[in-house]
Each structure stands twice: as C-alpha cells, then as structure tokens.
Design a protein around this motif. Structure first.
Motif, PDB file in Angstrom:
ATOM      1  N   LYS A   1     -24.003  31.891 -26.611  1.00 32.59           N
ATOM      2  CA  LYS A   1     -23.385  33.187 -26.305  1.00 32.59           C
ATOM      3  C   LYS A   1     -22.981  33.894 -27.588  1.00 32.59           C
ATOM      4  N   HIS A   2     -22.502  33.093 -28.540  1.00 35.87           N
ATOM      5  CA  HIS A   2     -22.143  33.595 -29.869  1.00 35.87           C
ATOM      6  C   HIS A   2     -22.621  32.565 -30.881  1.00 35.87           C
ATOM      7  N   LYS A   3     -23.285  33.014 -31.930  1.00 32.76           N
ATOM      8  CA  LYS A   3     -23.755  32.077 -32.943  1.00 32.76           C
ATOM      9  C   LYS A   3     -22.557  31.488 -33.681  1.00 32.76           C
ATOM     10  N   PRO A   4     -22.426  30.166 -33.677  1.00 36.46           N
ATOM     11  CA  PRO A   4     -21.252  29.538 -34.312  1.00 36.46           C
ATOM     12  C   PRO A   4     -21.332  29.574 -35.826  1.00 36.46           C
ATOM     13  N   ILE A   5     -20.173  29.383 -36.448  1.00 38.45           N
ATOM     14  CA  ILE A   5     -20.091  29.183 -37.897  1.00 38.45           C
ATOM     15  C   ILE A   5     -20.255  27.689 -38.123  1.00 38.45           C
ATOM     16  N   VAL A   6     -21.350  27.290 -38.751  1.00 45.79           N
ATOM     17  CA  VAL A   6     -21.671  25.873 -38.903  1.00 45.79           C
ATOM     18  C   VAL A   6     -21.431  25.462 -40.356  1.00 45.79           C
ATOM     19  N   ILE A   7     -20.556  24.484 -40.537  1.00 44.55           N
ATOM     20  CA  ILE A   7     -20.278  23.941 -41.866  1.00 44.55           C
ATOM     21  C   ILE A   7     -20.711  22.482 -41.873  1.00 44.55           C
ATOM     22  N   VAL A   8     -21.605  22.153 -42.792  1.00 41.03           N
ATOM     23  CA  VAL A   8     -22.184  20.817 -42.882  1.00 41.03           C
ATOM     24  C   VAL A   8     -21.712  20.168 -44.172  1.00 41.03           C
ATOM     25  N   THR A   9     -21.277  18.911 -44.109  1.00 43.21           N
ATOM     26  CA  THR A   9     -20.863  18.212 -45.329  1.00 43.21           C
ATOM     27  C   THR A   9     -21.811  17.062 -45.625  1.00 43.21           C
TER      28      THR A   9
ATOM     29  N   ASN B   1     -17.999  33.457 -46.290  1.00 42.22           N
ATOM     30  CA  ASN B   1     -18.260  34.776 -45.725  1.00 42.22           C
ATOM     31  C   ASN B   1     -19.743  35.139 -45.735  1.00 42.22           C
ATOM     32  N   LEU B   2     -20.479  34.652 -46.739  1.00 42.30           N
ATOM     33  CA  LEU B   2     -21.925  34.866 -46.751  1.00 42.30           C
ATOM     34  C   LEU B   2     -22.588  34.104 -45.610  1.00 42.30           C
ATOM     35  N   ALA B   3     -22.117  32.891 -45.337  1.00 42.50           N
ATOM     36  CA  ALA B   3     -22.650  32.108 -44.221  1.00 42.50           C
ATOM     37  C   ALA B   3     -22.384  32.808 -42.885  1.00 42.50           C
ATOM     38  N   ILE B   4     -21.205  33.410 -42.760  1.00 42.08           N
ATOM     39  CA  ILE B   4     -20.870  34.152 -41.541  1.00 42.08           C
ATOM     40  C   ILE B   4     -21.772  35.373 -41.407  1.00 42.08           C
TER      41      ILE B   4
ATOM     42  N   LEU C   1     -31.247  15.860 -49.068  1.00 43.29           N
ATOM     43  CA  LEU C   1     -31.639  16.225 -47.716  1.00 43.29           C
ATOM     44  C   LEU C   1     -33.025  16.872 -47.756  1.00 43.29           C
ATOM     45  N   PRO C   2     -33.735  16.897 -46.624  1.00 42.34           N
ATOM     46  CA  PRO C   2     -35.094  17.456 -46.607  1.00 42.34           C
ATOM     47  C   PRO C   2     -35.128  18.919 -47.053  1.00 42.34           C
ATOM     48  N   ALA C   3     -36.171  19.283 -47.769  1.00 38.39           N
ATOM     49  CA  ALA C   3     -36.301  20.638 -48.313  1.00 38.39           C
ATOM     50  C   ALA C   3     -36.257  21.722 -47.229  1.00 38.39           C
ATOM     51  N   PRO C   4     -36.923  21.551 -46.073  1.00 39.09           N
ATOM     52  CA  PRO C   4     -36.845  22.605 -45.040  1.00 39.09           C
ATOM     53  C   PRO C   4     -35.414  22.869 -44.584  1.00 39.09           C
ATOM     54  N   PHE C   5     -34.628  21.800 -44.486  1.00 36.71           N
ATOM     55  CA  PHE C   5     -33.232  21.982 -44.069  1.00 36.71           C
ATOM     56  C   PHE C   5     -32.442  22.705 -45.154  1.00 36.71           C
ATOM     57  N   LEU C   6     -32.654  22.319 -46.399  1.00 34.27           N
ATOM     58  CA  LEU C   6     -31.943  22.957 -47.497  1.00 34.27           C
ATOM     59  C   LEU C   6     -32.272  24.446 -47.586  1.00 34.27           C
ATOM     60  N   ARG C   7     -33.516  24.806 -47.320  1.00 35.13           N
ATOM     61  CA  ARG C   7     -33.898  26.227 -47.370  1.00 35.13           C
ATOM     62  C   ARG C   7     -33.166  27.035 -46.313  1.00 35.13           C
ATOM     63  N   ARG C   8     -32.830  26.403 -45.208  1.00 38.01           N
ATOM     64  CA  ARG C   8     -32.160  27.103 -44.105  1.00 38.01           C
ATOM     65  C   ARG C   8     -30.675  27.315 -44.389  1.00 38.01           C
ATOM     66  N   CYS C   9     -30.098  26.519 -45.278  1.00 41.64           N
ATOM     67  CA  CYS C   9     -28.649  26.539 -45.516  1.00 41.64           C
ATOM     68  C   CYS C   9     -28.261  27.385 -46.727  1.00 41.64           C
ATOM     69  N   LEU C  10     -27.019  27.827 -46.733  1.00 46.98           N
ATOM     70  CA  LEU C  10     -26.365  28.246 -47.960  1.00 46.98           C
ATOM     71  C   LEU C  10     -25.729  27.000 -48.552  1.00 46.98           C
ATOM     72  N   TYR C  11     -25.562  26.981 -49.849  1.00 47.01           N
ATOM     73  CA  TYR C  11     -25.123  25.748 -50.521  1.00 47.01           C
ATOM     74  C   TYR C  11     -23.907  26.020 -51.406  1.00 47.01           C
ATOM     75  N   PHE C  12     -22.993  25.029 -51.404  1.00 44.65           N
ATOM     76  CA  PHE C  12     -21.841  25.102 -52.311  1.00 44.65           C
ATOM     77  C   PHE C  12     -21.448  23.690 -52.723  1.00 44.65           C
ATOM     78  N   TYR C  13     -21.263  23.509 -54.032  1.00 50.36           N
ATOM     79  CA  TYR C  13     -20.784  22.219 -54.528  1.00 50.36           C
ATOM     80  C   TYR C  13     -19.292  22.335 -54.797  1.00 50.36           C
ATOM     81  N   LEU C  14     -18.515  21.532 -54.096  1.00 50.76           N
ATOM     82  CA  LEU C  14     -17.065  21.600 -54.185  1.00 50.76           C
ATOM     83  C   LEU C  14     -16.560  20.602 -55.221  1.00 50.76           C
TER      84      LEU C  14
ATOM     85  N   ARG D   1     -26.044  31.569 -41.151  1.00 44.23           N
ATOM     86  CA  ARG D   1     -26.715  30.357 -41.610  1.00 44.23           C
ATOM     87  C   ARG D   1     -25.698  29.240 -41.805  1.00 44.23           C
ATOM     88  N   PRO D   2     -26.118  27.980 -41.683  1.00 43.88           N
ATOM     89  CA  PRO D   2     -25.193  26.869 -41.961  1.00 43.88           C
ATOM     90  C   PRO D   2     -24.785  26.874 -43.431  1.00 43.88           C
TER      91      PRO D   2
END
Length: 325
Positions: A178-186, A43-46, A194-207, A50-51
């Motif tokens: 048209k609408h910003k998608p909900i992007v989930i990256v695994t 829900n925070l990503a939504i 992963l590169p630091a710039p990409f990580l800064r752009r994402c929310l993170y969760f360890y499952l 952010r991815p």
C-alpha cells in the motif's frame, strides 16, 4: 508535479502526535555525524525508494538507526533478524498448514476451535516485510545482519523490493505494498561482500565508530537525557538508573575507552553498547561512583580496565586487561 516525501532530521522532538500504534514507544537516543552525511543518506533512500545498506563494525549504531527513523516519523517499525537458515518468505509470511489440519480434525470431533478451517487466512501470519506491505502508512523495516543468510538470499529479496509485491499460494492472493516501506539493511560482512545485483539496488553508507571524545560524550549526554525523559513517567525505583554520571567520570571513561580502542592487538574492539554498559557500572555498581582519577591511572598507566567483563568478549582481550597479580 513534486511528491512530498517525509524527511529524517535526527530530531526526536519532531515526532507527530498521530504516530502509528506499531511505532516505537520510546525515543532512540541516536546521534548522527556532525556533517549530516548519514541523515542525507536516509533521506536519499526515502526519496529514491531504495533500501539503505549500512555497514560498519559491531556496536557502532547500525541497528539503532532504523528505530530512530521510525520514532521520529511516527511510522510503524518492523524488525527482521536474519538467521543463517533464513528464506525471503520468512520476512513476508508464514502459513500454518499443520494447525489448519488439526482444526479440521477437531471439527470432525465437533469440538470448539478459535479459527475456521474453511478460511485459509486464519492460518496466515505476516512477517516484518509483509506487515509493512499491508500497513495503512509507510513503515520502517530493519533487515538486520543480512549477510548471515546464504548468498542467494539478497538476490531473492531483490524480486520483492523491485516489484513491491509478493504472492501467497496458500490463499491464492497477491499482496502489493500500500505504501513503499523505508528499508534499512545492516551488514557486518560476515561472509564477504554481498552480491553485485543487490548492491546496485541499494544506497550505501559506511558507519564509522565515533573517533573523538566530543562525539562519544554527546552520545552519553543524549542517552541519559532520553533515559531521564522516560523515567519521568515511571515509578521512583526506576528513576535512579537515569541519573547522569559524574562529568569527570564521563570524561575519563571516554578517554580511557578511546585509548582501549586504539589497541590494534584487540581481537574485538568494544562498541557503543559496551561503553554505555561500562559507564553505568562505573557509576552505579558500588555505593559511590568509581573514582575518575583511579580510572585514568588504571587505563593510562597500568593498562588494566575495571569491570573488563563488560568491555571484552574474547578471551585474549579479557586476559590482556586483567589487573596485575
């Protein structure tokens, strides 16, 4: 002014009646953690648009999450399985210039063709992200195993996810979401961080993999409940696979499986998918279900596992749990 955002509750019964045609047709029996941290992360990503980067060992349920979100919200679901040779353009669009040239040659021969070579859009196919950008409602995009690609890939992807647009030189057009998608990256961290710039752009969760028998039993319960709901609309021959396993067998299978996962010498620990397959085999491979007491004895006492070919994917693990000669 507050903009209302959709929310994920991990409750498939909330699915709207007007779901999109590309939304998953069958529910995903997904069980989130009791504390609700994973639901909050989605829900925070939504909210932040952010991815959401999900990491965890193979088989812990990373991939299923995106489908569960899309099903519950009724949103279209587009999956992008990243390969070692993947480029960002692969997820946006492909353009078949060779086919266009072929159709031009057919035209010179005055042969019929299903496409018009004068229209470059006839040779354009959208990838997972491209489809999400042109969708008439928000979509859920799964970018699966991003770390399989080279190290430049995540940073190249940032440009698209920052601006929510991309260009198609072949058609001289620019596509804006048209609408910003909900992007989930695994990620499985196959090639390190992963590169630091990409990580800064994402929310993170360890499952994490379920650690308690109660959590794993809940997964079994939910899995078979969904299978029964689906089977209720299918022919009789397909319904037998949806029959819930014997409760005592489930209990011993769960305890035995968790004991196997405690083995620190395993090269690759089996995950949820292997467990559900193993439980199905224990229940249905023979005319009668595998005896629960025998299962307990084999795993707890003799450190062997029936149907080990379902559980283990590495020679050393498979050999270790072979029956005594």
């Amino acid at each position: 002014m507050t903009i209302d955002k959709p929310r994920f509750y991990n409750d498939r019964t909330r699915r709207p009646d007007n779901f999109h045609k590309d939304s998953p047709k069958t529910p995903e029996p997904y069980v989130a953690d009791k504390a609700g941290e994973l639901i909050r992360a989605v829900n925070l990503a939504i909210l932040l648009e952010r991815p959401l980067l999900i990491e965890g060992e193979a088989g812990c349920g990373k991939t299923c999450l995106a489908k569960a979100v899309a099903y519950e919200l009724g949103y279209p679901f587009y999956r992008w399985d990243v390969q070692s040779t993947a480029k960002v353009r692969d997820g946006l669009y492909t353009y078949d210039a060779v086919l266009r040239l072929h159709d031009v040659q057919l035209g010179e021969l005055k042969m019929e063709k299903p496409r018009d070579p004068s229209k470059s859009k006839d040779y354009l196919d959208y990838g997972a992200l491209g489809k999400a950008f042109i969708s008439d409602r928000p979509a859920v995009v799964l970018i699966d195993e991003i770390d399989k690609a080279d190290l430049d890939f995540p940073n190249d992807l940032l440009g698209v996810l920052d601006d929510w647009k991309f260009s198609i030189p072949e058609t001289k057009t620019e596509i804006r979401a048209k609408h910003k998608p909900i992007v989930i990256v695994t990620s499985n961290k196959e090639k390190g961080n992963l590169p630091a710039p990409f990580l800064r752009r994402c929310l993170y969760f360890y499952l994490e993999f379920p650690k308690t028998s109660e959590a794993l039993e809940k997964i079994v319960e939910d899995h078979y409940q969904v299978k029964q709901e689906i089977a209720a609309h299918r022919v009789e021959t397909e319904r037998s696979t949806a029959i819930s396993p014997d409760p005592e067998l489930v209990k011993e299978a769960v305890e035995g499986f968790l004991k196997i996962r405690e083995d620190t010498s395993l090269y690759k620990k089996p995950g949820t998918s292997e467990f559900l397959d193993w439980l199905k085999v224990l229940q249905t491979y023979l005319p009668t279900p595998f005896d629960a007491n025998q299962l307990k004895s084999q795993i707890q006492s003799s450190a062997t596992a029936p149907y080990r070919e379902v559980l283990f994917k590495h020679r050393s693990d498979w050999l270790k749990y072979r029956p005594a000669q």
